[in-house]
Design an enzyme around this catalytic site. Structure first.
Site, PDB file in Angstrom:
ATOM      1  N   ASN A  11      45.806  22.681 -40.240  1.00  0.00           N
ATOM      2  CA  ASN A  11      45.588  21.432 -40.712  1.00  0.00           C
ATOM      3  C   ASN A  11      44.356  21.422 -41.855  1.00  0.00           C
ATOM      4  O   ASN A  11      43.390  21.608 -41.733  1.00  0.00           O
ATOM      5  CB  ASN A  11      44.925  20.417 -39.721  1.00  0.00           C
ATOM      6  CG  ASN A  11      44.685  19.062 -39.875  1.00  0.00           C
ATOM      7  OD1 ASN A  11      45.056  18.645 -41.412  1.00  0.00           O
ATOM      8  ND2 ASN A  11      44.059  18.051 -39.611  1.00  0.00           N
ATOM      9  N   LYS A  13      43.744  19.298 -43.955  1.00  0.00           N
ATOM     10  CA  LYS A  13      43.275  17.781 -44.238  1.00  0.00           C
ATOM     11  C   LYS A  13      43.232  17.941 -45.894  1.00  0.00           C
ATOM     12  O   LYS A  13      44.016  18.036 -46.418  1.00  0.00           O
ATOM     13  CB  LYS A  13      41.494  17.836 -43.770  1.00  0.00           C
ATOM     14  CG  LYS A  13      41.512  18.728 -42.077  1.00  0.00           C
ATOM     15  CD  LYS A  13      40.205  18.351 -41.634  1.00  0.00           C
ATOM     16  CE  LYS A  13      40.474  18.618 -40.014  1.00  0.00           C
ATOM     17  NZ  LYS A  13      39.365  18.274 -39.353  1.00  0.00           N
ATOM     18  N   HIS A  97      45.512  12.097 -35.376  1.00  0.00           N
ATOM     19  CA  HIS A  97      44.333  13.005 -35.653  1.00  0.00           C
ATOM     20  C   HIS A  97      43.037  11.979 -35.192  1.00  0.00           C
ATOM     21  O   HIS A  97      42.997  11.068 -35.697  1.00  0.00           O
ATOM     22  CB  HIS A  97      44.578  13.682 -36.837  1.00  0.00           C
ATOM     23  CG  HIS A  97      43.140  14.769 -37.090  1.00  0.00           C
ATOM     24  ND1 HIS A  97      41.820  14.240 -37.199  1.00  0.00           N
ATOM     25  CD2 HIS A  97      42.997  16.006 -36.672  1.00  0.00           C
ATOM     26  CE1 HIS A  97      41.171  15.340 -37.199  1.00  0.00           C
ATOM     27  NE2 HIS A  97      41.830  16.329 -36.961  1.00  0.00           N
ATOM     28  N   GLU A  99      40.418  11.752 -37.060  1.00  0.00           N
ATOM     29  CA  GLU A  99      39.937  11.173 -38.327  1.00  0.00           C
ATOM     30  C   GLU A  99      41.057   9.961 -38.444  1.00  0.00           C
ATOM     31  O   GLU A  99      40.359   9.203 -39.392  1.00  0.00           O
ATOM     32  CB  GLU A  99      40.016  12.280 -39.265  1.00  0.00           C
ATOM     33  CG  GLU A  99      38.875  13.093 -39.201  1.00  0.00           C
ATOM     34  CD  GLU A  99      39.099  14.572 -39.716  1.00  0.00           C
ATOM     35  OE1 GLU A  99      39.902  14.972 -40.384  1.00  0.00           O
ATOM     36  OE2 GLU A  99      38.281  15.617 -39.251  1.00  0.00           O
ATOM     37  N   GLU A 169      41.730  17.664 -28.760  1.00  0.00           N
ATOM     38  CA  GLU A 169      40.650  17.795 -29.996  1.00  0.00           C
ATOM     39  C   GLU A 169      39.621  17.023 -29.620  1.00  0.00           C
ATOM     40  O   GLU A 169      39.272  15.780 -30.091  1.00  0.00           O
ATOM     41  CB  GLU A 169      41.187  17.553 -31.129  1.00  0.00           C
ATOM     42  CG  GLU A 169      42.354  18.385 -31.642  1.00  0.00           C
ATOM     43  CD  GLU A 169      42.351  18.568 -33.143  1.00  0.00           C
ATOM     44  OE1 GLU A 169      42.468  19.723 -33.483  1.00  0.00           O
ATOM     45  OE2 GLU A 169      42.533  17.648 -33.814  1.00  0.00           O
ATOM     46  N   GLY A 175      34.750  20.132 -36.592  1.00  0.00           N
ATOM     47  CA  GLY A 175      34.150  20.688 -37.934  1.00  0.00           C
ATOM     48  C   GLY A 175      32.690  20.710 -37.468  1.00  0.00           C
ATOM     49  O   GLY A 175      31.915  20.752 -38.530  1.00  0.00           O
ATOM     50  N   SER A 214      36.615  23.629 -33.856  1.00  0.00           N
ATOM     51  CA  SER A 214      36.080  24.702 -34.110  1.00  0.00           C
ATOM     52  C   SER A 214      36.657  26.126 -33.829  1.00  0.00           C
ATOM     53  O   SER A 214      36.022  26.915 -33.340  1.00  0.00           O
ATOM     54  CB  SER A 214      34.749  24.382 -33.743  1.00  0.00           C
ATOM     55  OG  SER A 214      33.949  23.398 -34.435  1.00  0.00           O
TER      56      SER A 214
END
Ligand code: PGA
Length: 255
Positions: A11, A13, A97, A99, A169, A175, A214
Site C-alpha cells: 500500500n 498510500k 484501511h 486511515e 492491521e 507506521g 510495520s
C-alpha cells in the site's frame, strides 16, 4: 503458513512517482516469485500508468486501488468507481484501511458497502480491520474486529469471504516500527478464522488473512511461520523495491 496461496500486498498510500513504478516493473519482471500473489496499490492517478507499463513484460505484479466509492457513478467529487477500476484492469481494492476509518470517518457499514460493491464487480476486496492501543488495553480487540467483519456478513453474507481477503492491521503497529509479535498476530488471525467458522467453516478455512503493521524485510519471515498468517499488507517497506522483493521471497520460501 497454511496451504492457502500467500498474498503480499503493498500500500503506497500518498507516496510514489512514475519513476518508482518503473523501478518496480523492472524488479518484478521475473518469474522467480511464482507461487504467491503480489500486489501494489499505488495512488489512483497511477493505477493505469502502472498497468500500461507492465503490459508486454513478465512483471508479476497485480495492481489495485487503495479505496473505491460505494456508489456506481454520479455527483461524488473526488471519488473513483468500480467501473473505472474495471476499465483500467485493476483487480484488487483495499477497503476500510484504518486511515480511511480514522481520518475520513468511514464506518463499518460504509466499508461493507465498498466491499460488496467491489466483489459484485469482479474486484477482490481486502477488508482491513484492527484495534487501537486503547481498544487493546480495554480488552476490546476481538469486539472491534468482529464488528467490522459482521458488518460485511450482514450486508453481503458469509459467502462474500470466499473471494475476499481480510487484513488484520493493529492501528498501534501501523507506521510505528512496532510490529505485532508473530504470536500476537497469530492469536488475532485465529480469532478471525474461528469467528468466520461460526457461520461457515469451509469459507473460514479458505479465506486469506494478511497481517499488516510495520512488516519489513527483517520481521516478515518470522510472521510467515504462523499458521494463520497468509501474507502481508505492507506500507512503508513497499516503497523500496528490494525490501518488498525480500518480503515476497520470504513468503515464497515459507511454503
Ligand atoms: P506500515 O503500514 O507497513 O507502514 O506500518 C501498513 C499499512 O498501513 O497497511
Amino acid at each position: 503458513m497454511s496451504q492457502l496461496k500467500p498474498l503480499i500486498a503493498g500500500n503506497w498510500k500518498m507516496n510514489g512517482t512514475k519513476s518508482l513504478i518503473s523501478e518496480f516493473v523492472t524488479t518484478f519482471n521475473s518469474d522467480v516469485i511464482n507461487d504467491i500473489d503480489v500486489l501494489i496499490c499505488p495512488p489512483s492517478v497511477y493505477i493505469d500508468t502502472f498497468i500500461q507499463q507492465k503490459t508486454n513484460t513478465n512483471c508479476i505484479l497485480n495492481v489495485g486501488s487503495q479505496n473505491v466509492s460505494e456508489q456506481q457513478s454520479g455527483a461524488f467529487t473526488g471519488e473513483i468507481s468500480v467501473g473505472m477500476l474495471n476499465e483500467v484492469n485493476a483487480n484488487f481494492v483495499i477497503v476500510g484501511h484504518s486511515e480511511r476509518r480514522a481520518i475520513f470517518g468511514e464506518t463499518p457499514e460504509l466499508v461493507a458497502k465498498k466491499y460488496k460493491m467491489s466483489l459484485d464487480n469482479n474486484l477482490t476486496p481486502i477488508l482491513c480491520t484492527g484495534e487501537t492501543d486503547e481498544d487493546r488495553e480495554a480488552n476490546l480487540t476481538f469486539n472491534v474486529i468482529a464488528k467490522d467483519i459482521d458488518a460485511v456478513i450482514n450486508l453481503a453474507g458469509i459467502e462474500s469471504f470466499k473471494d475476499g481477503v481480510i487484513a488484520y492491521e493493529p492501528v498501534w503497529a501501523i507506521g510505528t516500527g512496532k510490529s505485532a509479535t508473530p504470536e500476537q498476530a497469530q492469536e488475532v488471525h485465529l480469532f478471525i478464522r474461528n469467528h468466520l467458522a461460526k457461520y461457515d467453516d469451509e469459507v473460514a478455512q479458505g479465506v486469506r488473512i494478511l497481517y499488516g503493521g510495520s512488516v519489513n524485510e527483517k520481521n516478515a519471515a518470522e510472521l510467515f511461520k504462523q499458521h494463520d498468517i497468509n501474507g502481508a499488507l505492507v506500507g512503508g517497506a513497499s516503497l523500496v523495491s528490494e525490501k518488498f522483493m525480500t518480503i515476497c521471497q520470504n513468503a515464497q520460501s515459507s511454503l
